[in-house]
Scaffold this motif. Structure first.
Motif, PDB file in Angstrom:
ATOM      1  N   THR A 113       0.864  -0.714  -0.217  1.00 11.61           N
ATOM      2  CA  THR A 113       0.106  -0.338   0.114  1.00 11.61           C
ATOM      3  C   THR A 113       0.748   1.109  -0.352  1.00 11.61           C
ATOM      4  O   THR A 113       1.678   1.138   0.089  1.00 11.61           O
ATOM      5  CB  THR A 113      -0.860   0.353   0.988  1.00 11.61           C
ATOM      6  N   ILE A 114       0.550   2.908  -0.095  1.00 14.12           N
ATOM      7  CA  ILE A 114       0.969   3.477  -0.442  1.00 14.12           C
ATOM      8  C   ILE A 114       1.441   4.203   0.808  1.00 14.12           C
ATOM      9  O   ILE A 114       2.822   4.930   1.376  1.00 14.12           O
ATOM     10  CB  ILE A 114       0.532   4.966  -0.911  1.00 14.12           C
ATOM     11  N   PRO A 115       0.787   3.977   1.977  1.00 16.65           N
ATOM     12  CA  PRO A 115       1.315   4.354   3.198  1.00 16.65           C
ATOM     13  C   PRO A 115       2.169   3.694   3.963  1.00 16.65           C
ATOM     14  O   PRO A 115       3.720   3.984   4.641  1.00 16.65           O
ATOM     15  CB  PRO A 115      -0.008   4.342   4.279  1.00 16.65           C
ATOM     16  N   ASP A 116       2.012   2.534   3.464  1.00 19.77           N
ATOM     17  CA  ASP A 116       3.198   0.808   3.759  1.00 19.77           C
ATOM     18  C   ASP A 116       4.164   1.475   3.000  1.00 19.77           C
ATOM     19  O   ASP A 116       5.515   1.425   3.729  1.00 19.77           O
ATOM     20  CB  ASP A 116       2.513  -0.146   3.660  1.00 19.77           C
ATOM     21  N   PHE A 117       3.784   1.427   2.022  1.00 26.36           N
ATOM     22  CA  PHE A 117       5.598   2.210   0.754  1.00 26.36           C
ATOM     23  C   PHE A 117       6.849   3.385   1.918  1.00 26.36           C
ATOM     24  O   PHE A 117       7.689   3.347   1.809  1.00 26.36           O
ATOM     25  CB  PHE A 117       5.576   2.375  -0.315  1.00 26.36           C
ATOM     26  N   PHE A 118       5.866   4.176   2.589  1.00 29.55           N
ATOM     27  CA  PHE A 118       6.177   5.253   2.854  1.00 29.55           C
ATOM     28  C   PHE A 118       7.002   4.691   4.507  1.00 29.55           C
ATOM     29  O   PHE A 118       8.012   5.510   3.881  1.00 29.55           O
ATOM     30  CB  PHE A 118       5.381   6.521   2.752  1.00 29.55           C
ATOM     31  N   SER A 126     -15.233   2.086  -5.570  1.00 30.45           N
ATOM     32  CA  SER A 126     -14.550   0.941  -4.265  1.00 30.45           C
ATOM     33  C   SER A 126     -13.125   1.076  -4.729  1.00 30.45           C
ATOM     34  O   SER A 126     -12.664   0.409  -3.816  1.00 30.45           O
ATOM     35  CB  SER A 126     -15.242   0.154  -6.444  1.00 30.45           C
ATOM     36  N   SER A 127     -12.094   1.894  -5.956  1.00 29.89           N
ATOM     37  CA  SER A 127     -10.822   2.066  -5.812  1.00 29.89           C
ATOM     38  C   SER A 127     -10.726   3.049  -4.372  1.00 29.89           C
ATOM     39  O   SER A 127      -9.904   2.964  -3.546  1.00 29.89           O
ATOM     40  CB  SER A 127     -10.127   2.386  -6.443  1.00 29.89           C
ATOM     41  N   TYR A 128     -11.104   3.420  -4.222  1.00 29.52           N
ATOM     42  CA  TYR A 128     -11.159   4.093  -3.282  1.00 29.52           C
ATOM     43  C   TYR A 128     -11.443   4.126  -1.975  1.00 29.52           C
ATOM     44  O   TYR A 128     -10.509   3.860  -0.700  1.00 29.52           O
ATOM     45  CB  TYR A 128     -12.365   5.865  -3.205  1.00 29.52           C
ATOM     46  N   MET A 129     -12.034   3.186  -1.468  1.00 25.29           N
ATOM     47  CA  MET A 129     -13.072   2.420  -0.722  1.00 25.29           C
ATOM     48  C   MET A 129     -11.496   1.404  -0.189  1.00 25.29           C
ATOM     49  O   MET A 129     -11.249   1.740   1.291  1.00 25.29           O
ATOM     50  CB  MET A 129     -14.458   1.709  -0.716  1.00 25.29           C
ATOM     51  N   ILE A 130     -11.493   0.850  -1.245  1.00 19.57           N
ATOM     52  CA  ILE A 130     -10.411  -0.394  -0.814  1.00 19.57           C
ATOM     53  C   ILE A 130      -8.930   0.102  -0.225  1.00 19.57           C
ATOM     54  O   ILE A 130      -8.339  -0.670   0.285  1.00 19.57           O
ATOM     55  CB  ILE A 130     -10.422  -1.689  -2.745  1.00 19.57           C
ATOM     56  N   ILE A 131      -8.212   0.945  -1.097  1.00 16.25           N
ATOM     57  CA  ILE A 131      -7.390   1.455  -0.904  1.00 16.25           C
ATOM     58  C   ILE A 131      -7.460   2.291   1.030  1.00 16.25           C
ATOM     59  O   ILE A 131      -6.222   2.189   1.983  1.00 16.25           O
ATOM     60  CB  ILE A 131      -7.107   3.752  -1.306  1.00 16.25           C
ATOM     61  N   GLY A 132      -8.706   3.051   1.228  1.00 11.63           N
ATOM     62  CA  GLY A 132      -9.115   3.324   2.201  1.00 11.63           C
ATOM     63  C   GLY A 132      -9.097   1.925   4.025  1.00 11.63           C
ATOM     64  O   GLY A 132      -8.840   2.090   5.026  1.00 11.63           O
ATOM     65  N   ALA A 133      -9.982   1.159   2.979  1.00 10.74           N
ATOM     66  CA  ALA A 133      -9.754   0.064   4.318  1.00 10.74           C
ATOM     67  C   ALA A 133      -8.587  -0.696   3.884  1.00 10.74           C
ATOM     68  O   ALA A 133      -8.065  -0.876   5.286  1.00 10.74           O
ATOM     69  CB  ALA A 133     -10.711  -1.316   3.519  1.00 10.74           C
ATOM     70  N   SER A 134      -7.393  -0.644   3.268  1.00 11.53           N
ATOM     71  CA  SER A 134      -6.019  -0.917   3.025  1.00 11.53           C
ATOM     72  C   SER A 134      -5.437   0.263   4.184  1.00 11.53           C
ATOM     73  O   SER A 134      -4.466  -0.623   5.316  1.00 11.53           O
ATOM     74  CB  SER A 134      -5.564  -1.306   1.872  1.00 11.53           C
ATOM     75  N   ALA A 135      -5.852   1.501   4.061  1.00 12.14           N
ATOM     76  CA  ALA A 135      -4.935   2.302   5.412  1.00 12.14           C
ATOM     77  C   ALA A 135      -4.980   1.717   6.575  1.00 12.14           C
ATOM     78  O   ALA A 135      -4.878   1.512   7.314  1.00 12.14           O
ATOM     79  CB  ALA A 135      -5.489   3.474   4.797  1.00 12.14           C
ATOM     80  N   MET A 136      -6.941   1.564   6.538  1.00 12.10           N
ATOM     81  CA  MET A 136      -7.419   1.231   7.905  1.00 12.10           C
ATOM     82  C   MET A 136      -6.763  -0.362   8.237  1.00 12.10           C
ATOM     83  O   MET A 136      -5.642  -0.283   9.746  1.00 12.10           O
ATOM     84  CB  MET A 136      -8.605   1.102   8.208  1.00 12.10           C
ATOM     85  N   GLY A 137      -6.894  -1.551   7.803  1.00 13.56           N
ATOM     86  CA  GLY A 137      -6.258  -2.270   8.636  1.00 13.56           C
ATOM     87  C   GLY A 137      -4.780  -3.125   8.438  1.00 13.56           C
ATOM     88  O   GLY A 137      -4.126  -3.508   9.637  1.00 13.56           O
ATOM     89  N   GLU A 138      -3.803  -2.083   7.221  1.00 13.52           N
ATOM     90  CA  GLU A 138      -2.654  -2.696   7.452  1.00 13.52           C
ATOM     91  C   GLU A 138      -1.914  -1.376   8.255  1.00 13.52           C
ATOM     92  O   GLU A 138      -1.050  -1.913   8.879  1.00 13.52           O
ATOM     93  CB  GLU A 138      -1.547  -2.429   6.277  1.00 13.52           C
ATOM     94  N   ASN A 139      -2.072  -0.391   8.042  1.00 17.26           N
ATOM     95  CA  ASN A 139      -1.138   1.042   8.300  1.00 17.26           C
ATOM     96  C   ASN A 139      -1.928   1.447   9.616  1.00 17.26           C
ATOM     97  O   ASN A 139      -0.849   1.561  10.142  1.00 17.26           O
ATOM     98  CB  ASN A 139      -1.272   1.921   7.489  1.00 17.26           C
ATOM     99  N   ILE A 140      -2.676   0.420  10.019  1.00 13.79           N
ATOM    100  CA  ILE A 140      -3.359   1.812  11.546  1.00 13.79           C
ATOM    101  C   ILE A 140      -3.642   0.176  12.529  1.00 13.79           C
ATOM    102  O   ILE A 140      -2.340   0.851  13.134  1.00 13.79           O
ATOM    103  CB  ILE A 140      -4.454   2.139  11.169  1.00 13.79           C
TER     104      ILE A 140
END
Length: 546
Positions: A111-116, A366-380
């Motif tokens: 994910t992008i937050p993961d990359f940073f 759908s793309s916005y929701m899946i990226i937002g979900a990944s940000a919460m699940g993976e990064n937070i």
């Protein structure tokens, strides 16, 4: 009634097909969080290119942009489209290949937050948490703009209640996003990218033909002061009591055009800067199957973008010639594509074509929701609160996040007078200024560090909020699109703060200096170093396939 039946049948068949794709890909997507969020890094060039563009453009392409052209003429949409076309090409040219390679070196970031976070060795989760919060805030607004599109679509087509149709459309998007994950989103985005292009081409050709041909159309539009000028904006005269454009003797009334100065041109061109920070596009770079396929994807994406943007602008302009007094407010003008499709096409074909609008909204939201979900699940959740969380736990949190974004999007979209163009421009600036400068520095400047990254994201977000709400209303030079000053201020903060704080550690510098080498030397998460093996071998070891 019969016409409505055929339109509705075509759209129902389309929706059924999209939901089927979600179910087909659900088994594979649910096998791991990497599959769910990034498709296992196995997405080909055509899917990558068209899904990136379809998710990027959203219903804004088929409603917001033509509506702007219809109401005020060529200048605003033309310069905006030019900026977006240049930005699309440059993003694929200078970011895609580097990000794909660096994401593997940086701990196989998905994910992008993961990359940073991994790029700057942020073990405490500060960077990823800030990035995830920014994504959640602006993407929730973005999702709302897509739901506005859905509501306007069905209300215009069938006369149904806007709020009911908006909620039902949002439910369709929500179901297949929850079920299918990234692969279903990419596949449906690919199909929807093709459909959007087809819809634009059909309506554009039909509109020119019915408006009396090119010569008559141009002559009529030139009679409107400033309408076709690239340096002036047409000024519809509005009734103060109703807010609608005045009509006299069967003609829409326009006042003296306003000048379109260099500041405004630069402001519109600045839309292109947003691409460097758009997570819904950048995540496609992470998921492409091979860096060698980036060039092919770049050509496909750029051609699609240029042709689609040009068609959308022309539809709005020619639509004014064909229906000069039909749509008398800027909000109503955003339905010009739908009205033209209803007027020009047989009912079933109209249903297929206007499905392109729903396609655009589905692909984007759908793309916005899946990226937002990944940000919460993976990064937070996994990155900050529960580092040993299983993939199953992460996906439960991600799906709960989808529910929250779904509900917030409905709240944002509940005002049916919302301007799609304005809502999108605000969210675009927020994401572009928060992540764009940091992405470029991450890939091109070895001295950038964690402190600079945090400063860049926070200053970019703050500048967008302050400039949009406090500075822009002052007018003059401050009327410039908030993305440009926010982008420059974010870049300045990254550079200054990085130089004033400690140097990156040796591991960060080693990764930066060698991530573009081919054969690729790099450091794996295990600590072992590859010196002679190609990138594919490194990726295999990172993914546990070797």
């Amino acid at each position: 009634m019969a016409n409505d039946f055929w339109i509705l049948l075509a759209m129902v068949l389309y929706f059924a097909a999209m939901l089927s794709i979600g179910f087909v890909y659900s088994k594979r997507s649910n096998s791991s969080s990497k599959e769910y969020f990034a498709g296992g890094r196995g997405v080909g060039p055509w899917l990558t290119a068209l899904s990136a563009e379809a998710s990027d453009m959203s219903g804004w392409l088929l409603m917001g942009l033509p509506g702007l052209a219809y109401f005020t003429g060529a200048a605003d949409p033309m310069w905006t489209a030019l900026g977006l076309a240049i930005g699309t090409y440059m993003n694929w040219k200078i970011v895609a290949r580097r990000l794909r390679r660096y994401s593997v070196v940086a701990g196989d970031a998905i994910t992008i937050p993961d990359f940073f976070a991994k790029r700057f060795h942020d073990t405490k989760g500060v960077i990823s948490t800030i990035a995830a919060i920014i994504i959640l805030v602006f993407f929730s607004v973005y999702v709302g703009s897509c739901f506005v599109t859905v509501g306007k679509l069905f209300a215009t087509l069938f006369g149904f209640d806007y709020h009911l149709m908006m909620i039902l459309g949002a439910l369709v998007v929500f179901v297949y996003t929850v079920v299918g994950g990234y692969l279903s989103v990419v596949m449906t985005d690919f199909i929807q990218g093709l459909l959007m292009f087809f819809a634009l081409a059909v309506v554009f050709i039909g509109t020119v033909a019915n408006a009396g041909g090119v010569d008559n159309t141009v002559a009529f539009l030139q009679s409107i002061p400033g309408y076709l000028s690239g340096v002036q904006v047409a000024a519809p005269k509005l009734d103060p009591s109703t807010g609608q454009q005045l009509v006299e003797a069967g003609r829409a009334v326009f006042g003296a055009p306003s000048d379109y100065g260099i500041i405004t041109i630069v402001s519109m061109l600045a839309w292109g800067l947003g691409y460097f920070g758009m997570p819904q596009v950048l995540v496609r770079f992470l998921s492409i199957r091979s860096v060698e396929e980036v060039r092919k994807s770049r050509i496909i994406a750029t051609l699609w973008c240029v042709l689609s943007l040009a068609s959308a602008v022309c539809i709005g302009l020619v639509g004014r010639a064909m229906m000069p007094t039909e749509l008398l407010t800027s909000t109503d003008a955003e339905t010009i594509f739908i009205v033209l499709a209803q007027t020009l096409l047989p009912s079933f074909m109209c249903g297929v074509v206007v499905s392109g609008i729903f396609a655009a909204s589905m692909s984007s939201s759908s793309s916005y929701m899946i990226i937002g979900a990944s940000a919460m699940g993976e990064n937070i959740f996994r990155g900050l609160f529960h580092k040993k969380a299983t993939d199953r736990q992460v996906m439960i949190v991600a799906r709960a996040t989808l529910v929250v974004m779904f509900l917030f999007g409905i709240l944002v979209a509940y005002d049916q007078n919302s301007s799609i163009f304005q809502v999108v421009s605000y969210a675009w600036a927020g994401l572009g200024a928060s992540f764009g400068p940091l992405m470029l520095c991450s890939l091109y400047w070895r001295r950038a560090n964690k402190a600079g990254a945090v400063a860049g994201m926070l200053s970019g977000t703050a500048t967008v909020l302050i400039w949009h709400n406090l500075m822009k209303p002052l007018g003059g030079v401050f009327a410039i699109y908030e993305l440009l000053p926010a982008f420059l201020i974010s870049l300045l903060f990254i550079v200054v703060v990085s130089l004033l704080t400690e140097n990156p550690n040796e591991q960060m510098l080693y990764e930066f200096d060698r991530y573009m080498d081919d054969p690729l030397p790099g450091t794996l998460p295990s600590g072992s170093v590859l010196v002679d093996e190609p990138m594919e071998a490194m990726e295999a070891e990172v993914r546990g396939e070797k």
